[in-house]
Scaffold this motif. Sequence first.
Motif, PDB file in Angstrom:
ATOM      1  N   TYR A   1       0.842  -1.190   0.000  1.00 19.81           N
ATOM      2  CA  TYR A   1       0.000   0.000   0.000  1.00 19.81           C
ATOM      3  C   TYR A   1       0.878   1.240   0.000  1.00 19.81           C
ATOM      4  CZ  TYR A   1       1.265  -0.206   4.912  1.00 19.81           C
ATOM      5  OH  TYR A   1       1.994  -0.282   6.071  1.00 19.81           O
ATOM      6  N   LEU A   2       0.287   2.326  -0.403  1.00 20.19           N
ATOM      7  CA  LEU A   2       0.909   3.646  -0.309  1.00 20.19           C
ATOM      8  C   LEU A   2      -0.156   4.563   0.253  1.00 20.19           C
ATOM      9  CD1 LEU A   2       3.498   5.285  -1.002  1.00 20.19           C
ATOM     10  CD2 LEU A   2       2.389   5.892  -3.162  1.00 20.19           C
ATOM     11  N   ILE A   3       0.082   5.049   1.489  1.00 22.21           N
ATOM     12  CA  ILE A   3      -0.941   5.842   2.165  1.00 22.21           C
ATOM     13  C   ILE A   3      -0.299   7.075   2.795  1.00 22.21           C
ATOM     14  CG2 ILE A   3      -0.721   4.501   4.318  1.00 22.21           C
ATOM     15  CD1 ILE A   3      -3.756   4.915   4.706  1.00 22.21           C
ATOM     16  N   PRO A   4      -0.910   8.241   2.621  1.00 19.52           N
ATOM     17  CA  PRO A   4      -0.353   9.447   3.234  1.00 19.52           C
ATOM     18  C   PRO A   4      -0.639   9.489   4.735  1.00 19.52           C
ATOM     19  CG  PRO A   4      -2.341   9.996   2.026  1.00 19.52           C
ATOM     20  CD  PRO A   4      -2.076   8.548   1.774  1.00 19.52           C
ATOM     21  N   LEU A   5       0.292  10.062   5.501  1.00 20.61           N
ATOM     22  CA  LEU A   5       0.095  10.236   6.940  1.00 20.61           C
ATOM     23  C   LEU A   5      -0.678  11.519   7.206  1.00 20.61           C
ATOM     24  CD1 LEU A   5       3.682   9.398   8.303  1.00 20.61           C
ATOM     25  CD2 LEU A   5       1.780   7.829   7.863  1.00 20.61           C
TER      26      LEU A   5
ATOM     27  N   PHE B   1       3.614  23.024   5.455  1.00 23.55           N
ATOM     28  CA  PHE B   1       3.153  23.639   4.214  1.00 23.55           C
ATOM     29  C   PHE B   1       3.839  22.971   3.014  1.00 23.55           C
ATOM     30  CE2 PHE B   1       2.518  27.689   6.852  1.00 23.55           C
ATOM     31  CZ  PHE B   1       1.189  27.363   7.090  1.00 23.55           C
ATOM     32  N   GLY B   2       3.027  22.557   2.022  1.00 21.75           N
ATOM     33  CA  GLY B   2       3.563  21.930   0.820  1.00 21.75           C
ATOM     34  C   GLY B   2       4.129  20.548   1.047  1.00 21.75           C
ATOM     35  N   LEU B   3       3.858  19.958   2.219  1.00 21.89           N
ATOM     36  CA  LEU B   3       4.456  18.678   2.591  1.00 21.89           C
ATOM     37  C   LEU B   3       3.431  17.545   2.510  1.00 21.89           C
ATOM     38  CD1 LEU B   3       7.105  17.385   3.917  1.00 21.89           C
ATOM     39  CD2 LEU B   3       5.806  17.529   6.072  1.00 21.89           C
ATOM     40  N   ILE B   4       3.874  16.393   1.997  1.00 21.43           N
ATOM     41  CA  ILE B   4       3.075  15.185   2.058  1.00 21.43           C
ATOM     42  C   ILE B   4       4.013  14.023   2.365  1.00 21.43           C
ATOM     43  CG2 ILE B   4       3.216  14.738  -0.451  1.00 21.43           C
ATOM     44  CD1 ILE B   4       0.303  13.633  -0.176  1.00 21.43           C
ATOM     45  N   VAL B   5       3.583  13.165   3.311  1.00 15.63           N
ATOM     46  CA  VAL B   5       4.420  12.055   3.779  1.00 15.63           C
ATOM     47  C   VAL B   5       3.652  10.749   3.587  1.00 15.63           C
ATOM     48  CG1 VAL B   5       5.745  11.094   5.688  1.00 15.63           C
ATOM     49  CG2 VAL B   5       5.454  13.589   5.494  1.00 15.63           C
ATOM     50  N   PHE B   6       4.309   9.746   3.018  1.00 15.81           N
ATOM     51  CA  PHE B   6       3.681   8.451   2.751  1.00 15.81           C
ATOM     52  C   PHE B   6       4.343   7.351   3.559  1.00 15.81           C
ATOM     53  CE2 PHE B   6       3.362  10.937  -1.145  1.00 15.81           C
ATOM     54  CZ  PHE B   6       2.011  10.873  -1.406  1.00 15.81           C
TER      55      PHE B   6
ATOM     56  N   ASP C   1      11.429   3.471  -5.409  1.00 13.14           N
ATOM     57  CA  ASP C   1      12.122   4.669  -5.859  1.00 13.14           C
ATOM     58  C   ASP C   1      11.225   5.866  -5.548  1.00 13.14           C
ATOM     59  OD1 ASP C   1      12.585   6.865  -7.970  1.00 13.14           O
ATOM     60  OD2 ASP C   1      14.350   5.587  -8.220  1.00 13.14           O
ATOM     61  N   PRO C   2      11.749   6.925  -4.923  1.00 10.78           N
ATOM     62  CA  PRO C   2      10.921   8.081  -4.566  1.00 10.78           C
ATOM     63  C   PRO C   2      10.149   8.663  -5.747  1.00 10.78           C
ATOM     64  CG  PRO C   2      13.028   8.223  -3.472  1.00 10.78           C
ATOM     65  CD  PRO C   2      13.127   7.069  -4.415  1.00 10.78           C
ATOM     66  N   LEU C   3      10.759   8.661  -6.928  1.00 13.66           N
ATOM     67  CA  LEU C   3      10.057   9.180  -8.105  1.00 13.66           C
ATOM     68  C   LEU C   3       8.813   8.325  -8.410  1.00 13.66           C
ATOM     69  CD1 LEU C   3       9.855  11.121 -10.475  1.00 13.66           C
ATOM     70  CD2 LEU C   3      11.360   9.589 -11.776  1.00 13.66           C
ATOM     71  N   ASP C   4       8.950   6.998  -8.279  1.00 14.92           N
ATOM     72  CA  ASP C   4       7.808   6.116  -8.517  1.00 14.92           C
ATOM     73  C   ASP C   4       6.692   6.374  -7.508  1.00 14.92           C
ATOM     74  OD1 ASP C   4       9.102   4.932 -10.645  1.00 14.92           O
ATOM     75  OD2 ASP C   4       9.905   3.268  -9.453  1.00 14.92           O
ATOM     76  N   VAL C   5       7.081   6.665  -6.271  1.00 14.00           N
ATOM     77  CA  VAL C   5       6.093   6.967  -5.235  1.00 14.00           C
ATOM     78  C   VAL C   5       5.318   8.230  -5.588  1.00 14.00           C
ATOM     79  CG1 VAL C   5       5.768   7.639  -2.819  1.00 14.00           C
ATOM     80  CG2 VAL C   5       7.399   5.831  -3.406  1.00 14.00           C
TER      81      VAL C   5
END
Length: 497
Positions: A294-298, A376-381, A388-392
């Motif tokens: 899974y990929l889920i934002p905090l 601000f402007g931040l998203i954490v998964f 790879d961070p780009l793939d995320v």
Amino acid sequence: MSISDFNFLPLYRVYNKSTPYTYNMAIPKEILAVRRPSSTVVKQRGDRYVVIKRTSKRKGNRIVPVDLGTVGEIVNGTFVERQVKSDTKKRVDIKDYGEVTLCDKFGKDLIQQLACVWPIEDAKRAYVIALLRAAYGDVKNRDLQLHYQTSFASEYYPGVHLSEHAVSAFLMELGQGYSRICEFMRNRVKDFIGGNIVVDGMLKDYNSKCGSLSEFSRKGSKKGSKDISILYAFDPKSKEPIAARAYAGNILDQTAVRSFVNDFEIKDGMMIVDKGFWNESFLDEVDNTDGLSYLIPLKQNSAFIKNYGMDNPTEHLAGYKDGTILYKKVKMKNGKFLYSFRDPKMAYEQEVGYVEKAEKKVAFSAESYAQKKSTFGLIVFKSKADLDPLDVYLAYAQRWEIETMFYLFKNIIDRDTVNVHNDYRTYATEFINFLSVIITARVKSEIAKKEISKNHSYKQVFKYLSKYKKVRIKEGGDWMDVTMLKYIEEMVLKLDV
């Protein structure tokens, strides 16, 4: 000689100002001598001599004649058979072609998928209903037969019964056999196995006094209307839905997702979900499932962000179209991974918006501002997968494609309200809506692929295609195109309809 070989003289009644009286009028011998079918009699109707099929039956001790209907007429000394066209009222010689043909072009393979689960006649009926709703929008059950008979759907798939009563009974049976709907969804999941799967939910107005799915959601209690919750799995690559399921309006996404994943056997791939799906026990189940991640934002107040310093990404995300994105990747103590990203442009906009809003409310707090500034402007998964961070970042960007699908659902095919009031019919209706969305999503992709969407909206395309009809000018003859304006012909050619 049987009784049917006799010619019974008709009885006529003539009225005048005095008491009415009756008399018999004999049929001329030359008329009776005309050759005609056996077991018929001749009766005079004004200046006409009609030929009537006759039989007899026993009534007590008597044999009495019984007329079966007119079969012809004596005209100029010759028997002329009556030409009866039993389907005169049902014949439609001008039919809609454009919208239905475009939708069928991208939906007809669904019949084979449906036929793997249901008998072919049921598969065709479910598909035709979905086809008509994709082509015409929010078609009520009472209008399905009209659209069917007046469109080329009846030429492509003849003999489908779509009266309001027939459709109502069909939806009831379809919903009662709910395990088949689930089997159909599982089959589709298998076809999309291994890739990214976006999972998200939507609410629809549903006010029913007898349906258990009609409940107040958190949003519904504010608007004063009950809802039904629909969970969708979406393939961001093909941009079409994979599976869908209806839940009561008060069931949260984080609760529904467990049964959605387990019942439809989603076992491989990466689920991309929003923070509303955060369910610790469910995520633990996924962690223990080989092949599924899974990929889920905090949430912004998650302790993981501060504990792992995820609010301070400093690495440049190379390869993304916007060269200003920064990232940070950390492996947690439990072996899971955190990925954070900051968009400086978005950070600036959010910071300005925060200060302006606080100023208007005269509620600016330096302490609150300092705590908020780092988000601000931040998203954490969070994910169990080492990616790879780009793939995320690209994968989460795909999640917004499902919002486009929901837009289609609510605004283009006009089905943001449930109009049936029975659980079985609701399950069946949402299943057929799901089929309609598949067709609509495919058509929308084709319109975009042909670059028609640059100058025309989806609804405009279908408005143009509604002018494309077929006409039959001779009974049993070939269907021909009606005359169209040049710009409509050009669109028809582009879409290869």
